[in-house]
Design an enzyme around this catalytic site. Structure first.
Site, PDB file in Angstrom:
ATOM      1  N   SER A 174     152.525 106.580 109.111  1.00 21.74           N
ATOM      2  CA  SER A 174     152.941 106.877 107.750  1.00 21.74           C
ATOM      3  C   SER A 174     154.465 106.895 107.678  1.00 21.74           C
ATOM      4  CB  SER A 174     152.322 108.213 107.290  1.00 21.74           C
ATOM      5  OG  SER A 174     152.595 108.455 105.924  1.00 21.74           O
ATOM      6  N   THR A 175     155.063 107.988 107.209  1.00 24.08           N
ATOM      7  CA  THR A 175     156.508 108.057 106.996  1.00 24.08           C
ATOM      8  C   THR A 175     157.281 107.704 108.263  1.00 24.08           C
ATOM      9  OG1 THR A 175     156.107 109.830 105.405  1.00 24.08           O
ATOM     10  CG2 THR A 175     158.366 109.547 106.182  1.00 24.08           C
ATOM     11  N   HIS A 201     150.453 103.864 105.760  1.00 18.84           N
ATOM     12  CA  HIS A 201     150.504 104.375 104.393  1.00 18.84           C
ATOM     13  C   HIS A 201     151.649 103.694 103.651  1.00 18.84           C
ATOM     14  CE1 HIS A 201     148.671 108.406 105.998  1.00 18.84           C
ATOM     15  NE2 HIS A 201     147.773 107.441 105.924  1.00 18.84           N
ATOM     16  N   MET A 294     153.507 112.303 108.006  1.00 18.63           N
ATOM     17  CA  MET A 294     153.214 113.641 107.530  1.00 18.63           C
ATOM     18  C   MET A 294     151.707 113.818 107.371  1.00 18.63           C
ATOM     19  SD  MET A 294     154.521 115.315 103.925  1.00 18.63           S
ATOM     20  CE  MET A 294     153.637 114.080 102.958  1.00 18.63           C
ATOM     21  N   ASP A 297     146.041 112.697 108.591  1.00 17.51           N
ATOM     22  CA  ASP A 297     145.139 111.561 108.441  1.00 17.51           C
ATOM     23  C   ASP A 297     144.889 110.895 109.791  1.00 17.51           C
ATOM     24  OD1 ASP A 297     143.582 109.530 107.366  1.00 17.51           O
ATOM     25  OD2 ASP A 297     145.316 108.291 106.825  1.00 17.51           O
TER      26      ASP A 297
END
Length: 365
Positions: A174-175, A201, A294, A297
């Protein structure tokens, strides 16, 4: 108090973003109309996060980002229009060190800003906890692209020599992920015996550009999944933004498919990807990789994968831009290995080759 600098040439967009952020009560906002102004404001205001438009007069977002990451590195969140030019520039910005991207709203501005509210605030707060990483210097980046092109010339022969599909490598991120993936995927050869599936993401409209960029610097062939695609060794499959990436079986073959997103918070869903693979492939044929991001998931599904006999890697805190997703996998006891991003590709090569003996056509036929 979270200090945010908004860099945006549209007066209407600036005012809407300012209203939204200051309405939170714990965010202090400063404004710049272009990159040149931003570089003057940053030393005085010392923002914890910068939101940066791509297309601006005097100094565009990419030029500004380069100065920020070289001279005063801090988390930068790109705010970009969903056009081919805008998405490609945003993806380039992620490679230069921006931690994430948010799509500009279309249609009525006030309605669009409210629709993006949760995503923007979530990514801003995640970015505030991120540790910015400088990108490769230009000469090193060019060398990496040349090396990938050379390996690509031999890719067809390398894949032909691979005896079937030796399993699946499932990556959740993700991030901060695009920059981390650029450290890992180019280190995998065209002869890598597994298919690599990536749930990054990312908003819709950006993943196609992201896949094209990775394809240009990787020996692996990298594609965005928008329709069912047979899984092949030496190929990486990027999940489409705001949809979910799953493994299915069609006509006796394993395929990657893009399906409508479920009710979970983040998409493409790492958890859904891993569980779909577990339903079709023996755990011993699966490798899970949980990278920066973050939240949690994928942590439960990858912990289950390890419990059933698969192998997993969690990115270590020393290199993770946001140590949320990998930390949660570690907390659940689901990480076979905890490694910095610069050691993950070597471990994948070792594991994938060691599990290749005898091929695995029984899994994809």
């Amino acid at each position: 108090m979270l200090k945010v600098l908004i860099v945006e040439d549209s007066a209407l967009m600036r005012s809407q973003l300012r209203r939204l952020l200051e309405g939170e009560g714990d965010i202090q906002v400063a404004i710049a109309r272009n990159g040149a102004e931003a570089l003057a404001v940053i030393p005085e205001f010392e923002p914890q996060v910068v939101t940066l438009d791509v297309n601006m007069p005097e100094m565009d977002g990419l030029t500004c980002l380069g100065h920020i990451m070289r001279d005063m590195p801090r988390p930068v969140l790109m705010v970009s229009s969903i056009t081919q030019q805008g998405s490609e520039a945003a993806v380039r910005a992620l490679a230069l060190g921006a931690v994430d991207v948010v799509a500009k709203p279309g249609g009525t501005m006030s309605i669009g800003i409210e629709a993006m509210r949760d995503e923007l605030l979530g990514k801003l707060r995640a970015a505030a906890r991120a540790r910015p990483r400088r990108a490769l210097r230009l000469r090193e980046a060019l060398r990496a692209e040349q090396a990938a092109a050379e390996q690509r010339r031999h890719s067809a022969a390398a894949r032909a020599a691979t005896r079937g599909l030796a399993g699946l490598t499932l990556v959740g991120v993700s991030t901060g992920g695009p920059r981390t993936l650029e450290d890992i995927l180019p280190e995998l050869p065209a002869s890598y015996p597994q298919a690599v599936l990536v749930a990054q993401h990312m908003p819709a409209g950006f993943t196609a550009s992201f896949a094209r960029r990775l394809d240009s610097i990787c020996a692996l062939e990298v594609v965005e999944v928008s329709t069912p695609m047979p899984l092949q060794p030496g190929r990486a499959y990027i999940g489409r933004g705001e949809a979910d990436l799953v493994v299915e079986k069609r006509l006796g073959r394993l395929v990657a498919n893009s399906v409508r997103s479920d009710t979970s918070l983040w998409h493409p869903s790492v958890d859904r990807l891993v569980r779909s693979a577990l339903g079709l492939v023996p755990p011993a044929g699966l490798i899970g990789v949980q990278l920066t991001g973050m939240g949690d998931d994928g942590a439960a599904a990858m912990a289950e994968l390890r419990r059933l006999g698969g192998r997993t890697i969690a990115e270590s805190e020393e290199t993770a831009a946001v140590f949320g997703m990998p930390a949660e996998l570690i907390r659940r006891g689901g990480a076979s290995e905890v490694l910095p991003c610069d050691r993950i590709a070597a471990k994948l090569r070792q594991w994938a080759v060691s599990g290749q003996a005898g091929g695995s056509s029984r899994w994809d036929s």
